[in-house]
Design an enzyme around this catalytic site. Sequence first.
Site, PDB file in Angstrom:
ATOM      1  N   THR A  20       0.727  -1.327   0.013  1.00  0.00           N
ATOM      2  CA  THR A  20      -0.026   0.111  -0.060  1.00  0.00           C
ATOM      3  C   THR A  20       0.955   1.161  -0.034  1.00  0.00           C
ATOM      4  O   THR A  20       0.232   2.432   0.079  1.00  0.00           O
ATOM      5  CB  THR A  20      -1.074  -0.033   1.230  1.00  0.00           C
ATOM      6  OG1 THR A  20      -0.203   0.118   2.311  1.00  0.00           O
ATOM      7  CG2 THR A  20      -1.906  -1.152   1.309  1.00  0.00           C
ATOM      8  N   TRP A  21       2.140   1.224  -0.039  1.00  0.00           N
ATOM      9  CA  TRP A  21       3.059   2.220  -0.156  1.00  0.00           C
ATOM     10  C   TRP A  21       2.691   3.283  -1.248  1.00  0.00           C
ATOM     11  O   TRP A  21       2.447   2.764  -2.407  1.00  0.00           O
ATOM     12  CB  TRP A  21       4.554   1.881  -0.231  1.00  0.00           C
ATOM     13  CG  TRP A  21       5.551   2.955  -0.123  1.00  0.00           C
ATOM     14  CD1 TRP A  21       5.556   4.093   0.615  1.00  0.00           C
ATOM     15  CD2 TRP A  21       6.939   2.982  -0.699  1.00  0.00           C
ATOM     16  NE1 TRP A  21       6.537   4.878   0.326  1.00  0.00           N
ATOM     17  CE2 TRP A  21       7.379   4.089  -0.499  1.00  0.00           C
ATOM     18  CE3 TRP A  21       7.437   2.247  -1.794  1.00  0.00           C
ATOM     19  CZ2 TRP A  21       8.585   4.551  -0.978  1.00  0.00           C
ATOM     20  CZ3 TRP A  21       8.620   2.446  -2.258  1.00  0.00           C
ATOM     21  CH2 TRP A  21       9.425   3.699  -1.894  1.00  0.00           C
ATOM     22  N   ASP A  47      -0.116  -5.225   3.601  1.00  0.00           N
ATOM     23  CA  ASP A  47       0.958  -4.523   4.199  1.00  0.00           C
ATOM     24  C   ASP A  47       0.723  -3.250   4.295  1.00  0.00           C
ATOM     25  O   ASP A  47       0.468  -2.571   3.016  1.00  0.00           O
ATOM     26  CB  ASP A  47       2.177  -4.958   3.418  1.00  0.00           C
ATOM     27  CG  ASP A  47       3.470  -4.354   4.003  1.00  0.00           C
ATOM     28  OD1 ASP A  47       3.932  -4.853   5.040  1.00  0.00           O
ATOM     29  OD2 ASP A  47       3.813  -3.391   3.346  1.00  0.00           O
ATOM     30  N   TYR A  52       3.087   5.380   5.852  1.00  0.00           N
ATOM     31  CA  TYR A  52       2.823   5.562   4.379  1.00  0.00           C
ATOM     32  C   TYR A  52       1.850   6.724   4.437  1.00  0.00           C
ATOM     33  O   TYR A  52       0.548   6.692   5.191  1.00  0.00           O
ATOM     34  CB  TYR A  52       2.094   4.278   3.769  1.00  0.00           C
ATOM     35  CG  TYR A  52       2.924   3.196   3.745  1.00  0.00           C
ATOM     36  CD1 TYR A  52       4.474   3.435   3.895  1.00  0.00           C
ATOM     37  CD2 TYR A  52       2.577   1.720   3.506  1.00  0.00           C
ATOM     38  CE1 TYR A  52       5.497   2.373   3.718  1.00  0.00           C
ATOM     39  CE2 TYR A  52       3.615   0.894   3.322  1.00  0.00           C
ATOM     40  CZ  TYR A  52       4.902   1.079   3.527  1.00  0.00           C
ATOM     41  OH  TYR A  52       5.887   0.148   3.176  1.00  0.00           O
TER      42      TYR A  52
HETATM   43  P1  NAP Z   1       5.853  -2.634  -6.569  1.00  0.00           P
HETATM   44  O1  NAP Z   1       4.720  -3.528  -5.944  1.00  0.00           O
HETATM   45  O2  NAP Z   1       7.312  -3.305  -6.837  1.00  0.00           O
HETATM   46  O3  NAP Z   1       5.512  -2.057  -7.910  1.00  0.00           O
HETATM   47  C1  NAP Z   1       4.148  -1.009  -7.814  1.00  0.00           C
HETATM   48  C2  NAP Z   1       4.022  -0.542  -9.399  1.00  0.00           C
HETATM   49  O4  NAP Z   1       3.618  -1.757 -10.101  1.00  0.00           O
HETATM   50  C3  NAP Z   1       2.800   0.220  -9.314  1.00  0.00           C
HETATM   51  O5  NAP Z   1       3.029   1.414 -10.380  1.00  0.00           O
HETATM   52  C4  NAP Z   1       1.626  -0.614 -10.026  1.00  0.00           C
HETATM   53  O6  NAP Z   1       0.772   0.215 -10.797  1.00  0.00           O
HETATM   54  C5  NAP Z   1       2.676  -1.462 -10.754  1.00  0.00           C
HETATM   55  N1  NAP Z   1       1.919  -2.761 -11.108  1.00  0.00           N
HETATM   56  C6  NAP Z   1       1.335  -3.486  -9.988  1.00  0.00           C
HETATM   57  N2  NAP Z   1       0.777  -4.709 -10.494  1.00  0.00           N
HETATM   58  C7  NAP Z   1       1.281  -4.607 -12.032  1.00  0.00           C
HETATM   59  C8  NAP Z   1       0.761  -5.717 -13.000  1.00  0.00           C
HETATM   60  N3  NAP Z   1       0.100  -6.773 -12.749  1.00  0.00           N
HETATM   61  N4  NAP Z   1       1.270  -5.018 -14.258  1.00  0.00           N
HETATM   62  C9  NAP Z   1       1.782  -4.008 -14.607  1.00  0.00           C
HETATM   63  N5  NAP Z   1       2.134  -3.084 -13.316  1.00  0.00           N
HETATM   64  C10 NAP Z   1       1.919  -3.273 -12.160  1.00  0.00           C
HETATM   65  O7  NAP Z   1       6.183  -1.455  -5.666  1.00  0.00           O
HETATM   66  P2  NAP Z   1       6.148  -0.914  -4.056  1.00  0.00           P
HETATM   67  O8  NAP Z   1       5.086  -0.388  -3.796  1.00  0.00           O
HETATM   68  O9  NAP Z   1       7.487  -0.373  -4.047  1.00  0.00           O
HETATM   69  O10 NAP Z   1       6.400  -2.580  -3.404  1.00  0.00           O
HETATM   70  C11 NAP Z   1       5.212  -2.902  -2.898  1.00  0.00           C
HETATM   71  C12 NAP Z   1       4.811  -2.932  -1.514  1.00  0.00           C
HETATM   72  O11 NAP Z   1       5.906  -3.433  -0.658  1.00  0.00           O
HETATM   73  C13 NAP Z   1       4.580  -1.397  -0.914  1.00  0.00           C
HETATM   74  O12 NAP Z   1       3.432  -1.009  -1.494  1.00  0.00           O
HETATM   75  C14 NAP Z   1       4.703  -1.628   0.562  1.00  0.00           C
HETATM   76  O13 NAP Z   1       3.540  -2.015   1.331  1.00  0.00           O
HETATM   77  C15 NAP Z   1       5.798  -2.586   0.546  1.00  0.00           C
HETATM   78  N6  NAP Z   1       7.291  -1.939   0.776  1.00  0.00           N
HETATM   79  C16 NAP Z   1       8.182  -1.975   1.858  1.00  0.00           C
HETATM   80  C17 NAP Z   1       9.068  -1.397   2.121  1.00  0.00           C
HETATM   81  C18 NAP Z   1       9.769  -1.589   3.538  1.00  0.00           C
HETATM   82  O14 NAP Z   1      10.703  -0.714   3.794  1.00  0.00           O
HETATM   83  N7  NAP Z   1       9.460  -2.466   4.200  1.00  0.00           N
HETATM   84  C19 NAP Z   1       9.532  -0.580   1.129  1.00  0.00           C
HETATM   85  C20 NAP Z   1       8.872  -0.451  -0.037  1.00  0.00           C
HETATM   86  C21 NAP Z   1       7.739  -0.975  -0.277  1.00  0.00           C
HETATM   87  P3  NAP Z   1      -0.813   0.586 -10.219  1.00  0.00           P
HETATM   88  O15 NAP Z   1      -0.555   0.973  -8.947  1.00  0.00           O
HETATM   89  O16 NAP Z   1      -1.145   1.694 -11.028  1.00  0.00           O
HETATM   90  O17 NAP Z   1      -1.693  -0.694 -10.248  1.00  0.00           O
END
Ligand code: NAP
Length: 282
Positions: A20-21, A47, A52
């Site tokens: 959800t970031w 998550d 966030y």
């Molecule tokens: P991610 O999941 O690697 O990428 C998200 C991006 O990919 C968004 O632009 C999304 O678009 C796109 N997307 C998702 N599914 C897709 C698909 N099937 N086809 C095409 N594009 C797709 O990025 P993230 O948000 O950095 O990582 C995921 C989660 O990990 C975070 O939201 C957070 O909860 C967690 N996180 C934790 C930390 C930590 O320090 N613990 C750090 C970073 C992230 P749309 O949104 O437009 O659908």
Amino acid sequence: MEKRVFGNTGVKVPVIGQGTWQMESDDAEGAIRSLRAGLDLGLTHLDTAELYGQGRVEEALVSKAIAGRRDEVFLVSKVMPSNATRSGTVAACERSLKRLRTDRLDCYLLHWPGSHPLEGTVEAFEQLVTDGKIRSWGVSNFAVDELEEVLAIAGPKRIACNQVLYHLEERAIEHTVIPWCEAEGVAVVAYSPFGNGRFPKPSSTGGKVLASIAQARGVTPYQVALQFLVRGTSMFAIPKASDESHMRDNAKAASLKLTPEELRRIDAAFPRGDEPDELPSI
Ligand code: NAP
């Protein structure tokens, strides 16, 4: 939806969950709709973090997505290292519970290693477990020496998970973090599984391999990537998708089974490289 036991918790959690970031920047109605569609499809590992949107993601998005269906959800939030004193951790958790309009978290994480002594954070986590406010706790962005430190404080079978950066172009955790977690029964949760939106370009060498496997299997390159990331028995992934069609795409990745030959081709196309001195984070 394929589920696995989450670390030492004994609780089965879907291998693909939802991040959800940065959702606070997306259309709120669309993001909530996407999260709820994800829950319908079994992506019940949700998550979030106090960080966030400075609490707005918990309060305005996640709380609405889980309203009326809390029991279906494996709800995870995180305390900021700057709040992670003994009393600060308890207070931060209570604020998150209020924003999320729930009485408990399924897992509560220290977002990254900070400067407050880990003894205080661990004591707070254990107090929160005793009080029924969290069911389990874990860490995020912890390298092996930092995991060892928590293990020495908390004792065995207390750390539920380590949430870490893991995607096809960032495989550093495969060197020592994943093996350590597997040996200690700690779940490994892959964050930013699509590189925070910087997915391998179709014209790149790796992109072409993903596309060729995807085409042969009638799936998308994103599904192939996700399934590669959760191929290990301790692995989970939490892609973020505010677009409902992306969410549906991700949910289908759980049922894709890659052959040893497909895994070998992906492994060769995205070499993991040498172990870096520091654990990479986003
Ligand atoms: P991610 O999941 O690697 O990428 C998200 C991006 O990919 C968004 O632009 C999304 O678009 C796109 N997307 C998702 N599914 C897709 C698909 N099937 N086809 C095409 N594009 C797709 O990025 P993230 O948000 O950095 O990582 C995921 C989660 O990990 C975070 O939201 C957070 O909860 C967690 N996180 C934790 C930390 C930590 O320090 N613990 C750090 C970073 C992230 P749309 O949104 O437009 O659908």
